[in-house]
Design a protein around this motif. Structure first.
Motif, PDB file in Angstrom:
ATOM      1  N   TYR A 268      -2.554  17.947  17.818  1.00 51.98           N
ATOM      2  CA  TYR A 268      -3.132  16.991  18.751  1.00 51.98           C
ATOM      3  C   TYR A 268      -2.212  15.773  18.799  1.00 51.98           C
ATOM      4  CZ  TYR A 268      -7.018  20.109  18.022  1.00 51.98           C
ATOM      5  OH  TYR A 268      -7.788  21.235  17.940  1.00 51.98           O
ATOM      6  N   PRO A 269      -1.426  15.658  19.889  1.00 52.42           N
ATOM      7  CA  PRO A 269      -0.493  14.527  19.988  1.00 52.42           C
ATOM      8  C   PRO A 269      -1.230  13.215  20.205  1.00 52.42           C
ATOM      9  CG  PRO A 269      -0.509  15.777  22.025  1.00 52.42           C
ATOM     10  CD  PRO A 269      -1.388  16.517  21.055  1.00 52.42           C
ATOM     11  N   HIS A 270      -0.528  12.143  19.981  1.00 49.68           N
ATOM     12  CA  HIS A 270      -1.062  10.788  20.212  1.00 49.68           C
ATOM     13  C   HIS A 270      -2.321  10.522  19.391  1.00 49.68           C
ATOM     14  CE1 HIS A 270       1.840  10.888  23.401  1.00 49.68           C
ATOM     15  NE2 HIS A 270       1.203  11.875  23.976  1.00 49.68           N
ATOM     16  N   THR A 271      -2.324  11.015  18.151  1.00 45.86           N
ATOM     17  CA  THR A 271      -3.443  10.758  17.248  1.00 45.86           C
ATOM     18  C   THR A 271      -3.227   9.417  16.555  1.00 45.86           C
ATOM     19  OG1 THR A 271      -3.870  13.105  16.858  1.00 45.86           O
ATOM     20  CG2 THR A 271      -4.652  11.572  15.180  1.00 45.86           C
ATOM     21  N   ASP A 272      -4.226   8.549  16.643  1.00 50.34           N
ATOM     22  CA  ASP A 272      -4.188   7.279  15.917  1.00 50.34           C
ATOM     23  C   ASP A 272      -4.617   7.542  14.485  1.00 50.34           C
ATOM     24  OD1 ASP A 272      -3.494   5.696  18.175  1.00 50.34           O
ATOM     25  OD2 ASP A 272      -5.595   5.668  18.807  1.00 50.34           O
ATOM     26  N   VAL A 273      -3.853   7.000  13.528  1.00 46.52           N
ATOM     27  CA  VAL A 273      -4.167   7.173  12.113  1.00 46.52           C
ATOM     28  C   VAL A 273      -4.273   5.802  11.461  1.00 46.52           C
ATOM     29  CG1 VAL A 273      -1.718   7.498  11.528  1.00 46.52           C
ATOM     30  CG2 VAL A 273      -3.467   8.250   9.933  1.00 46.52           C
ATOM     31  N   THR A 274      -5.324   5.630  10.659  1.00 45.34           N
ATOM     32  CA  THR A 274      -5.504   4.404   9.886  1.00 45.34           C
ATOM     33  C   THR A 274      -5.760   4.786   8.437  1.00 45.34           C
ATOM     34  OG1 THR A 274      -6.456   3.232  11.777  1.00 45.34           O
ATOM     35  CG2 THR A 274      -6.876   2.298   9.597  1.00 45.34           C
ATOM     36  N   LEU A 275      -4.955   4.251   7.548  1.00 43.31           N
ATOM     37  CA  LEU A 275      -5.155   4.403   6.114  1.00 43.31           C
ATOM     38  C   LEU A 275      -5.804   3.123   5.617  1.00 43.31           C
ATOM     39  CD1 LEU A 275      -1.646   5.858   5.194  1.00 43.31           C
ATOM     40  CD2 LEU A 275      -3.773   7.130   5.578  1.00 43.31           C
ATOM     41  N   SER A 276      -6.792   3.243   4.721  1.00 42.72           N
ATOM     42  CA  SER A 276      -7.514   2.050   4.260  1.00 42.72           C
ATOM     43  C   SER A 276      -8.105   2.281   2.881  1.00 42.72           C
ATOM     44  CB  SER A 276      -8.619   1.695   5.261  1.00 42.72           C
ATOM     45  OG  SER A 276      -9.547   2.759   5.362  1.00 42.72           O
ATOM     46  N   ASP A 277      -8.899   1.313   2.436  1.00 46.07           N
ATOM     47  CA  ASP A 277      -9.614   1.344   1.164  1.00 46.07           C
ATOM     48  C   ASP A 277      -8.706   1.654  -0.022  1.00 46.07           C
ATOM     49  OD1 ASP A 277     -11.924   0.809   2.587  1.00 46.07           O
ATOM     50  OD2 ASP A 277     -12.517   2.911   2.704  1.00 46.07           O
ATOM     51  N   PRO A 278      -7.675   0.824  -0.239  1.00 44.45           N
ATOM     52  CA  PRO A 278      -6.771   1.107  -1.355  1.00 44.45           C
ATOM     53  C   PRO A 278      -7.468   0.926  -2.703  1.00 44.45           C
ATOM     54  CG  PRO A 278      -6.305  -1.048  -0.441  1.00 44.45           C
ATOM     55  CD  PRO A 278      -7.328  -0.414   0.454  1.00 44.45           C
ATOM     56  N   ILE A 279      -7.062   1.757  -3.650  1.00 44.28           N
ATOM     57  CA  ILE A 279      -7.537   1.621  -5.022  1.00 44.28           C
ATOM     58  C   ILE A 279      -6.333   1.276  -5.884  1.00 44.28           C
ATOM     59  CG2 ILE A 279      -9.528   3.139  -4.765  1.00 44.28           C
ATOM     60  CD1 ILE A 279      -7.896   5.377  -6.046  1.00 44.28           C
ATOM     61  N   THR A 280      -6.579   0.533  -6.944  1.00 40.78           N
ATOM     62  CA  THR A 280      -5.495   0.131  -7.833  1.00 40.78           C
ATOM     63  C   THR A 280      -5.252   1.221  -8.868  1.00 40.78           C
ATOM     64  OG1 THR A 280      -6.056  -2.183  -7.524  1.00 40.78           O
ATOM     65  CG2 THR A 280      -4.687  -1.654  -9.429  1.00 40.78           C
ATOM     66  N   VAL A 281      -3.993   1.630  -8.989  1.00 39.29           N
ATOM     67  CA  VAL A 281      -3.599   2.668  -9.927  1.00 39.29           C
ATOM     68  C   VAL A 281      -2.472   2.096 -10.795  1.00 39.29           C
ATOM     69  CG1 VAL A 281      -2.612   4.987 -10.142  1.00 39.29           C
ATOM     70  CG2 VAL A 281      -4.202   4.475  -8.285  1.00 39.29           C
ATOM     71  N   ASP A 282      -2.488   2.397 -12.063  1.00 45.45           N
ATOM     72  CA  ASP A 282      -1.461   1.926 -12.993  1.00 45.45           C
ATOM     73  C   ASP A 282      -1.337   0.403 -12.996  1.00 45.45           C
ATOM     74  OD1 ASP A 282      -0.901   4.581 -13.656  1.00 45.45           O
ATOM     75  OD2 ASP A 282       0.669   4.733 -12.128  1.00 45.45           O
ATOM     76  N   GLY A 283      -2.431  -0.291 -12.748  1.00 43.10           N
ATOM     77  CA  GLY A 283      -2.447  -1.732 -12.828  1.00 43.10           C
ATOM     78  C   GLY A 283      -1.924  -2.489 -11.635  1.00 43.10           C
TER      79      GLY A 283
ATOM     80  N   GLY B 167       0.817  -1.207   0.000  1.00 41.59           N
ATOM     81  CA  GLY B 167       0.000   0.000   0.000  1.00 41.59           C
ATOM     82  C   GLY B 167       0.853   1.260   0.000  1.00 41.59           C
ATOM     83  N   TRP B 168       0.306   2.317  -0.566  1.00 40.54           N
ATOM     84  CA  TRP B 168       0.986   3.612  -0.657  1.00 40.54           C
ATOM     85  C   TRP B 168       0.010   4.724  -0.277  1.00 40.54           C
ATOM     86  CZ3 TRP B 168       6.084   3.328  -1.990  1.00 40.54           C
ATOM     87  CH2 TRP B 168       6.509   2.177  -2.644  1.00 40.54           C
TER      88      TRP B 168
ATOM     89  N   ALA C 283      -0.238  -0.521  -8.406  1.00 34.34           N
ATOM     90  CA  ALA C 283      -0.028   0.258  -7.186  1.00 34.34           C
ATOM     91  C   ALA C 283      -1.327   0.398  -6.405  1.00 34.34           C
ATOM     92  CB  ALA C 283       0.526   1.635  -7.512  1.00 34.34           C
ATOM     93  N   ARG C 284      -1.281   0.058  -5.131  1.00 34.21           N
ATOM     94  CA  ARG C 284      -2.454   0.161  -4.261  1.00 34.21           C
ATOM     95  C   ARG C 284      -2.317   1.450  -3.453  1.00 34.21           C
ATOM     96  NH1 ARG C 284      -5.284  -4.623  -3.738  1.00 34.21           N
ATOM     97  NH2 ARG C 284      -5.907  -4.100  -1.632  1.00 34.21           N
ATOM     98  N   ILE C 285      -3.133   2.434  -3.798  1.00 38.41           N
ATOM     99  CA  ILE C 285      -3.072   3.753  -3.161  1.00 38.41           C
ATOM    100  C   ILE C 285      -4.196   3.845  -2.137  1.00 38.41           C
ATOM    101  CG2 ILE C 285      -3.129   6.245  -3.533  1.00 38.41           C
ATOM    102  CD1 ILE C 285      -0.769   4.797  -4.937  1.00 38.41           C
ATOM    103  N   PHE C 286      -3.832   4.119  -0.876  1.00 37.07           N
ATOM    104  CA  PHE C 286      -4.846   4.267   0.165  1.00 37.07           C
ATOM    105  C   PHE C 286      -5.746   5.453  -0.170  1.00 37.07           C
ATOM    106  CE2 PHE C 286      -1.440   2.146   2.729  1.00 37.07           C
ATOM    107  CZ  PHE C 286      -2.125   0.949   2.906  1.00 37.07           C
ATOM    108  N   HIS C 287      -7.044   5.233  -0.040  1.00 35.93           N
ATOM    109  CA  HIS C 287      -8.036   6.219  -0.460  1.00 35.93           C
ATOM    110  C   HIS C 287      -8.836   6.792   0.715  1.00 35.93           C
ATOM    111  CE1 HIS C 287     -10.556   8.177  -3.398  1.00 35.93           C
ATOM    112  NE2 HIS C 287     -11.647   7.643  -2.896  1.00 35.93           N
ATOM    113  N   HIS C 288      -8.601   6.297   1.923  1.00 31.96           N
ATOM    114  CA  HIS C 288      -9.393   6.724   3.071  1.00 31.96           C
ATOM    115  C   HIS C 288      -8.498   6.840   4.301  1.00 31.96           C
ATOM    116  CE1 HIS C 288     -12.608   6.538   6.132  1.00 31.96           C
ATOM    117  NE2 HIS C 288     -13.288   7.160   5.200  1.00 31.96           N
TER     118      HIS C 288
END
Length: 136
Positions: A95-110, A32-33, A112-117
């Motif tokens: 805001y310190p100590h922020t939890d971050v989640t990247l998800s819902d990858p979309i396929t680009v250029d056949g 994922g990217w 590459a999975r790019i996180f979309h959310h």
């Protein structure tokens, strides 16, 4: 005015130097990217802007606990620029100590999975907040 220019210059410098980018040949094809505002593929960046249109939302000092093809999770400092009535970069709140989640990858250029959310969870003055949005 000088203070605003210094803050903007520092933000641009951090976005150029603080992001970690890994060439795709070093990682599995289904890795994922997240995209930078200049559309550069980033893997496990310590700094990245979440709202490229206004630069009013960013993550800094991010440490990733997992990074895969479908999701990435970590903890960092959420930076938010108050945008009412207009965005004022000089008054960014963190805001310190922020939890971050990247998800819902979309396929680009056949391949590459790019996180979309992105989902962000943080606490301010004892109250818990969650922000969830699409990445542009």
């Amino acid at each position: 005015m000088r203070r605003i220019l210094l803050v903007v210059a520092a933000s641009l410098l951090l976005s150029a130097c603080g992001s970690v980018s890994v060439a795709s040949h070093e990682l599995p094809a289904n890795h994922g990217w997240v995209l930078s505002c200049s559309k550069q593929r980033l893997s496990e960046p310590s700094f990245f802007i979440l709202d490229c249109a206004t630069s009013s939302l960013l993550m800094a000092d991010t440490t990733w606990t997992s990074w895969g093809a479908r999701t990435a999770t970590g903890v960092g400092r959420l930076g938010v620029v108050p945008c009412t009535p207009v965005c004022k970069v000089a008054s960014m709140d963190f805001y310190p100590h922020t939890d971050v989640t990247l998800s819902d990858p979309i396929t680009v250029d056949g391949d590459a999975r790019i996180f979309h959310h992105v989902t962000l969870s943080y606490t301010f003055e004892g109250k818990h907040y969650t922000l969830s949005r699409s990445l542009s």
